[in-house]
Write an enzyme that holds these catalytic residues in place. Structure first.
Site, PDB file in Angstrom:
ATOM      1  N   SER A 294       0.800  -1.094  -0.007  1.00  0.00           N
ATOM      2  CA  SER A 294      -0.074   0.053  -0.093  1.00  0.00           C
ATOM      3  C   SER A 294       1.042   1.063  -0.224  1.00  0.00           C
ATOM      4  O   SER A 294       1.675   1.528   0.934  1.00  0.00           O
ATOM      5  CB  SER A 294      -0.747  -0.024   1.293  1.00  0.00           C
ATOM      6  OG  SER A 294      -1.305   1.309   1.292  1.00  0.00           O
TER       7      SER A 294
ATOM      8  N   HIS B 276      -1.064  -1.555  -4.468  1.00  0.00           N
ATOM      9  CA  HIS B 276      -2.309  -1.194  -3.519  1.00  0.00           C
ATOM     10  C   HIS B 276      -2.324   0.292  -3.480  1.00  0.00           C
ATOM     11  O   HIS B 276      -1.593   0.981  -2.744  1.00  0.00           O
ATOM     12  CB  HIS B 276      -2.385  -1.755  -2.448  1.00  0.00           C
ATOM     13  CG  HIS B 276      -3.726  -1.579  -1.550  1.00  0.00           C
ATOM     14  ND1 HIS B 276      -4.898  -2.508  -2.046  1.00  0.00           N
ATOM     15  CD2 HIS B 276      -3.979  -0.945  -0.638  1.00  0.00           C
ATOM     16  CE1 HIS B 276      -5.954  -2.276  -1.146  1.00  0.00           C
ATOM     17  NE2 HIS B 276      -5.564  -1.184  -0.377  1.00  0.00           N
TER      18      HIS B 276
ATOM     19  N   ASP C 169      -4.725   3.314  -2.059  1.00  0.00           N
ATOM     20  CA  ASP C 169      -5.952   3.840  -1.132  1.00  0.00           C
ATOM     21  C   ASP C 169      -6.389   5.148  -1.325  1.00  0.00           C
ATOM     22  O   ASP C 169      -5.640   6.186  -1.123  1.00  0.00           O
ATOM     23  CB  ASP C 169      -5.418   3.850   0.265  1.00  0.00           C
ATOM     24  CG  ASP C 169      -5.063   2.406   0.833  1.00  0.00           C
ATOM     25  OD1 ASP C 169      -6.063   1.471   0.655  1.00  0.00           O
ATOM     26  OD2 ASP C 169      -3.975   1.909   0.930  1.00  0.00           O
TER      27      ASP C 169
ATOM     28  N   MET D 252      -8.843   8.178  -0.459  1.00  0.00           N
ATOM     29  CA  MET D 252      -9.926   8.525   0.571  1.00  0.00           C
ATOM     30  C   MET D 252     -10.184   9.982   0.379  1.00  0.00           C
ATOM     31  O   MET D 252      -9.535  10.871  -0.132  1.00  0.00           O
ATOM     32  CB  MET D 252      -9.201   8.379   1.889  1.00  0.00           C
ATOM     33  CG  MET D 252      -8.563   7.045   2.154  1.00  0.00           C
ATOM     34  SD  MET D 252      -7.636   7.032   3.569  1.00  0.00           S
ATOM     35  CE  MET D 252      -6.503   5.354   3.734  1.00  0.00           C
TER      36      MET D 252
ATOM     37  N   HIS E 298      -8.203   0.646  -4.027  1.00  0.00           N
ATOM     38  CA  HIS E 298      -9.131   0.652  -3.105  1.00  0.00           C
ATOM     39  C   HIS E 298      -9.816   1.833  -2.763  1.00  0.00           C
ATOM     40  O   HIS E 298      -9.406   2.860  -2.361  1.00  0.00           O
ATOM     41  CB  HIS E 298      -8.436   0.256  -1.857  1.00  0.00           C
ATOM     42  CG  HIS E 298      -9.172   0.074  -0.597  1.00  0.00           C
ATOM     43  ND1 HIS E 298      -8.693  -0.166   0.758  1.00  0.00           N
ATOM     44  CD2 HIS E 298     -10.280   0.249  -0.240  1.00  0.00           C
ATOM     45  CE1 HIS E 298      -9.757  -0.345   1.612  1.00  0.00           C
ATOM     46  NE2 HIS E 298     -10.713  -0.098   1.235  1.00  0.00           N
TER      47      HIS E 298
ATOM     48  N   MET F 117     -12.226   4.276  -1.016  1.00  0.00           N
ATOM     49  CA  MET F 117     -12.918   4.601   0.318  1.00  0.00           C
ATOM     50  C   MET F 117     -13.694   6.003   0.001  1.00  0.00           C
ATOM     51  O   MET F 117     -13.267   7.105   0.681  1.00  0.00           O
ATOM     52  CB  MET F 117     -12.031   4.682   1.382  1.00  0.00           C
ATOM     53  CG  MET F 117     -11.394   3.271   1.576  1.00  0.00           C
ATOM     54  SD  MET F 117     -10.073   3.057   2.587  1.00  0.00           S
ATOM     55  CE  MET F 117      -8.697   2.951   1.288  1.00  0.00           C
TER      56      MET F 117
ATOM     57  N   MET G   5     -10.960  -5.864   5.442  1.00  0.00           N
ATOM     58  CA  MET G   5     -10.480  -5.030   6.389  1.00  0.00           C
ATOM     59  C   MET G   5     -10.082  -5.604   7.509  1.00  0.00           C
ATOM     60  O   MET G   5     -11.159  -6.010   8.367  1.00  0.00           O
ATOM     61  CB  MET G   5     -11.186  -3.670   6.381  1.00  0.00           C
ATOM     62  CG  MET G   5     -11.311  -2.980   5.044  1.00  0.00           C
ATOM     63  SD  MET G   5     -10.091  -2.541   4.407  1.00  0.00           S
ATOM     64  CE  MET G   5      -9.167  -1.573   5.187  1.00  0.00           C
TER      65      MET G   5
ATOM     66  N   ASP H 277      -6.463  -6.478   4.282  1.00  0.00           N
ATOM     67  CA  ASP H 277      -5.878  -5.240   4.237  1.00  0.00           C
ATOM     68  C   ASP H 277      -5.805  -4.691   5.752  1.00  0.00           C
ATOM     69  O   ASP H 277      -6.985  -4.674   6.076  1.00  0.00           O
ATOM     70  CB  ASP H 277      -6.600  -4.480   3.181  1.00  0.00           C
ATOM     71  CG  ASP H 277      -6.036  -3.041   3.093  1.00  0.00           C
ATOM     72  OD1 ASP H 277      -5.155  -2.627   3.642  1.00  0.00           O
ATOM     73  OD2 ASP H 277      -6.852  -2.266   2.349  1.00  0.00           O
TER      74      ASP H 277
HETATM   75  C1  DX5 Z   1      -6.497   1.543   5.383  1.00  0.00           C
HETATM   76  C2  DX5 Z   1      -5.857   1.126   4.176  1.00  0.00           C
HETATM   77  C3  DX5 Z   1      -4.697   0.202   4.011  1.00  0.00           C
HETATM   78  C4  DX5 Z   1      -3.557   0.548   4.720  1.00  0.00           C
HETATM   79  C5  DX5 Z   1      -2.848  -0.421   5.379  1.00  0.00           C
HETATM   80  O1  DX5 Z   1      -7.668   2.222   5.100  1.00  0.00           O
HETATM   81  O2  DX5 Z   1      -7.041   0.295   3.282  1.00  0.00           O
HETATM   82  O3  DX5 Z   1      -4.460  -0.383   2.774  1.00  0.00           O
HETATM   83  O4  DX5 Z   1      -2.728   1.381   4.015  1.00  0.00           O
HETATM   84  O5  DX5 Z   1      -1.578  -0.008   5.792  1.00  0.00           O
HETATM   85  P1  DX5 Z   1      -0.946  -1.000   7.006  1.00  0.00           P
HETATM   86  O6  DX5 Z   1      -0.457  -2.147   6.530  1.00  0.00           O
HETATM   87  O7  DX5 Z   1       0.285  -0.053   7.491  1.00  0.00           O
HETATM   88  O8  DX5 Z   1      -1.850  -1.425   8.182  1.00  0.00           O
HETATM   89 ZN    ZN Z   2      -6.361  -0.272   1.583  1.00  0.00          ZN
END
Ligand code: DX5
Ligand code: ZN
Length: 220
Positions: free
Chosen positions: A10, A35, A37, A39, A68, A70, A139, A177
């Site tokens: 990620s 990956h 993310d 947001m 991903h 969000m 998650m 994740d």
């Molecule tokens: C959280 C994300 C994850 C996050 C994981 O909302 O979806 O992908 O980056 O980070 P670590 O591996 O540090 O928990």
């Molecule tokens: Zn993620």
């Protein structure tokens, strides 16, 4: 189950001032997917990156982009993320009114469709649309931030989804994740996961460590 999971670093845990370089470094270190993310500060309490950044990163690596989302509403942005280079596009059931329509649209656009389970989201969210999805993302933290602790209770959900996938006969990737480390990765694999997202556990220590960090997640 395969003992060599797909590893998807990620980039949330990477150095944002050198994103392209960071993506190239994890690809060179053996990452299978990237990956990403996304947001919006509304669906989750954090803001990260949009389609323009995804597009800018695309030429830097050859590995698939596991995006991903969000964000809510999610439907108006599907096309932009696929056009930007998302190969797999995952959505939360809570981010739109009609999950079936959303996943069908992702496939129509030419990407693989994923559904993400928050810690409180029930497996029944996909029970009637299992044939229309390519990936399930469990998650193991609440979405919004990297570096949180793994919620072990979610392993039971991974097991349940594994049973549902096997019973369906569909070819579906089961990804975990959040809080994935060399300690928790084997538990995810034992529960039936085939792909692991890891932010902090990959990017800690800087580029010289990425290959070792990825190897450790695969079980050494
Ligand atoms: C959280 C994300 C994850 C996050 C994981 O909302 O979806 O992908 O980056 O980070 P670590 O591996 O540090 O928990
Ligand atoms: Zn993620």
């Amino acid at each position: 189950m395969s003992s060599t999971p797909i590893i998807a670093p990620s980039i949330l845990a990477s150095d944002f001032s050198r994103l392209g370089e960071e993506c190239r470094a994890v690809e060179a270190a053996g990452a299978d997917w990237l990956h990403i993310d996304v947001m919006d500060g509304h669906f989750v309490p954090n803001i990260t990156i949009g389609p323009d950044v995804v597009k800018a990163l695309k030429p830097h690596v050859k590995i698939p982009f596991d995006v991903h989302l969000m964000i809510a509403p999610v439907d108006p942005y599907l096309e932009a993320f696929v056009a930007a280079g998302a190969d797999l596009l995952s959505v939360h059931p809570e981010s739109g009114p009609h999950l079936h329509r959303t996943v069908k649209r992702i496939r129509e656009l030419g990407a693989k469709a994923g559904v993400v389970f928050n810690p409180s989201t029930d497996v029944s969210a996909i029970e009637w649309i299992i044939e229309d999805i390519d990936l399930m993302l469990v998650m193991s933290v609440n979405p919004g931030f990297g570096g949180q602790s793994f919620i072990a209770g979610q392993l039971r959900k991974v097991e349940r989804l594994r049973q549902m996938i096997d019973a369906s006969g569909c070819d579906i990737i089961l990804e975990v994740d959040g809080g994935v480390t060399p300690d928790t990765a084997p538990q995810c694999i034992a529960a039936g996961a085939t792909a692991l997202v890891a932010g902090s556990a990959v990017f800690r220590g800087g580029p010289a460590k990425y290959a070792d960090n990825i190897r450790a997640l695969r079980g050494g």
